[in-house]
Structures are given as C-alpha cells and as structure tokens.
Design an enzyme around this catalytic site. Sequence first.
Site, mmCIF file in Angstrom:
data_model
loop_
_atom_site.group_PDB
_atom_site.id
_atom_site.type_symbol
_atom_site.label_atom_id
_atom_site.label_comp_id
_atom_site.label_asym_id
_atom_site.label_seq_id
_atom_site.Cartn_x
_atom_site.Cartn_y
_atom_site.Cartn_z
ATOM 1 N N SER A 40 0.994 -1.222 -0.104
ATOM 2 C CA SER A 40 0.010 0.041 -0.126
ATOM 3 C C SER A 40 0.886 1.219 0.064
ATOM 4 C CB SER A 40 -0.922 -0.111 1.168
ATOM 5 O OG SER A 40 0.120 0.249 2.176
ATOM 6 N N LYS A 41 0.386 2.327 -0.010
ATOM 7 C CA LYS A 41 0.970 3.469 -0.298
ATOM 8 C C LYS A 41 1.972 3.864 1.097
ATOM 9 C CE LYS A 41 1.262 7.339 -2.539
ATOM 10 N NZ LYS A 41 0.896 7.271 -3.857
#
Length: 428
Positions: free
Chosen positions: A199-200
């Site tokens: 994920s980011k």
Amino acid sequence: MVRVRFAPSPTGNLHIGGGRTALFNWLYARAKGGKFVLRIEDTDVARSKKEYLDEILNSLSWLGLTWDELYYQSQRFEIYKEYAQKLLAQGLAYQEGPAIIFKVQPEKIRINDLIRQEPIEFDTALIKDQVLIKSDLSPTYNFACVIDDALMNITHIIRGDDHISNTPKQIVLYQALGFPIPEFAHLPLILGTEGGRLSKRTGATAISDYRAMGYLPQALVNYLLLLGWSPGENQELIAISEVIKKFDIKDANKTAATFDLEKLRWINAQYIKKAAPQELWEMLKPLCLEKGLQVNNFDSNYLLSIVKLFQERISTLADFPEYSDFFFIEEIVLTSEAKKRLDAKDYSREFKLLLERLDGLEHFDCLSIENSFRLLVSELNIKAGELVHPVRSALTGKTIGPGLFELMEVLGKKRIEARLTKYIKGGV
Ligand code: GLU
C-alpha cells in the site's frame, strides 16, 4: 529468439511491483540476447493520462531499462477489430449490439509456469464468455493483450502473480485464433512491510518518488532484483552487468517477497559509498540548489571534500543538503539541542584559547587540529567531550555529524574563527 515485453497501462505511476516486472523482463532479454518490447496498454482512453505515460517512460529510462521496440495499443484498434471480426465470421464469437463476445467452450487447461514447479490447471467451464470488443468499440485487456503478444512474437510472458486468473482466459483466445502459446512466468507477489498487499504506506511508492528521495537507480535496480531473485550465498550487492551473465527466469523466487525500506536504504548507502565523488556531486548538486544552498559560490575542491566527508554517512542523496548545509551558509541556524549545549556554559575562554592554538598551526589538517585540540583539553584539565560538543554546535549548528576534526579541516580556519568568535564575550 527470446522476445519479452513489459506492458504497463498509463493509468497510474510506475510502482515497485511494475518496476520489478519491467526489470525481470529486461534482464531476461539481455541475458538471452533477446529483445525487450515496451507496450503501452492505453486502451482505456478515459483513464489513460499523458502524465502517467511520461512518468513510466522516464522512470524506466532512469532505471536503465532501455527498450528495443515501443508500441501503443491506442494506435492498433483496427487490428483488434479485424481479429474480432474473424472470430465472428468463424462462429467463435457473437455480437451483442456493437460489442463482440467470445464463446468460451468448456475444457481443461494446463499451464506450465516457468517459475512454479507444478503446472497450473484450470477448468474453463468456470470462465464466462469473454468480451473482446466493448460497446464503445475499444478492445478488452485480455483480447488486445493476446493479439499483440502473438503479433509481436512474444516468446515469454513474465508478469505478476495478480494476472494468473487472466492466463487461462488468454489461452483460450490463442487457441481460437490459431496462435502459438508462449511460455508463462508469474512472479510471486510483493507484500508490504506489514504483510498484505503493498500500500502507499508500506512501500507502493512511485519509482519517480524514490528518485526524488535520493535513491540511486543502480541501488533501486539492485533492490528490485532481490525482490524476486538471489545471486546466492547471501550476496546482496551485485552489479547488473554481473546479473546479466547468469540470470534465468527459471531461477526466480517461488515465494512472495516482502518490501523492506530499511534494506533499500542500506543498499542505497552502499552504492553512495562506492560512487566516485565527482559523479556523486553531479547528482547532489541539483538537490542542494533546490534546497536553496548557494553551492555555485564554492570551488570544486571544497565541494568534493564535503562530498567525501558525507559519502560514508548518508543513506539517500536527500540526506546530504540536510546534513551538510552548514558548509554553505554563513549564518547557520542552531538546532534546539545545539543551542542547549552552547547555553550550558560560557565558553569564551576555551574558544579563545582554541582559536589561538589553531592560528599557530603550520598545517591546517585533521591530524594537526586534533593534536592541538587534545593538548589544549589536557592542559585545561577537562574531558575532550566537554569541548568537542560546544565547538561542534557552534560550527555546525548540530549535535551530530562527521568527525569534528575532519569537518574542521574542510570548513577552514576563517569560517571556524567567525563562528567561534560569536560565542566569545567581548570578542577575541
Ligand atoms: N496492462 C497490464 C497491466 O498493467 C499488463 C498485464 C500483462 O503483463 O499482461 O497490468
């Protein structure tokens, strides 16, 4: 001849996962004397953006993943239409309004994956009929992908595990169109630092962001390589030219990799250490200018000595302007810890004596500075640290950094005088 392709959709930036897929394709082509095709899958006109395309092309070039051929699917709609019409004429597809749909026949499919040991089996009875051409007349991913992989003579499809469910859908199309089926190699997932998908927060950062953060392309490539291949014997640092000599997609790891930013930082630090100071400076200079450091006002000997001083101590290029700013600004700003050190006591006498000693030095080099400094503290009957910390704070504005005597040599007598004098009550 081996022909592989990387087929990004310009609907987002190039991330770690895409970078690794591109690298493995490129490496396989280079290792086998084959060709690396770059195919931009921009069939989704609404979601494809020029800025993403530019980011992808720039990032691939920056990583050194040069392509031999470049295609845009948006320029090939006529070709897809032609093949869809052919399937229609053969009775293998049917129309629903303007859309063309492929009739999936039940059969058992076996895929020999080059990375997994066991074949992957599918029952196409579980697959719905496949849209080939959508009602807006654009082709679907699975259809355009098969047509292009076949017409571009792609021999090996190397892509992420997340596409494994597409592979049987594509194989039925190869069969219907009478195209030879290429080899497949599905790269295992990359997990985020905390498990789960990237994920980011856990590493799904654009390659261009790593560039901006001061990672070297060679370091990032080395790291991407370790996310799916290992040189063996716990070796971690390896030049890409060495990898090309022994890379084979069959040796790619079979289990998921975990993205580890700490390891990437460590690898980056090793590449920075190894870099030639002049080359490193070429990369550091724009970052310094961006941070407002007037580095153009200094001569190259001074600049290179500073680079050498920090080369062993920085993990990313972005660390450099932050750590070294005091070499370039006259009015340095003290961190609160540095201020605390200097406020603890009146150092007028010590600083004055130190300046006198330094002034008397024949050679203003690290060793001479250290000797006179040590002599002074022993005469004053204080511990070295009692003078090292305030002097460092006054000279650099910071409480941590390179060895004090090394940095004093580079900073030079004049700057040292100016900076210490500020803390001498009544001047020198
Ligand atoms: N455009 C697809 C993607 O970006 C390509 C997948 C493939 O390699 O076939 O995921």
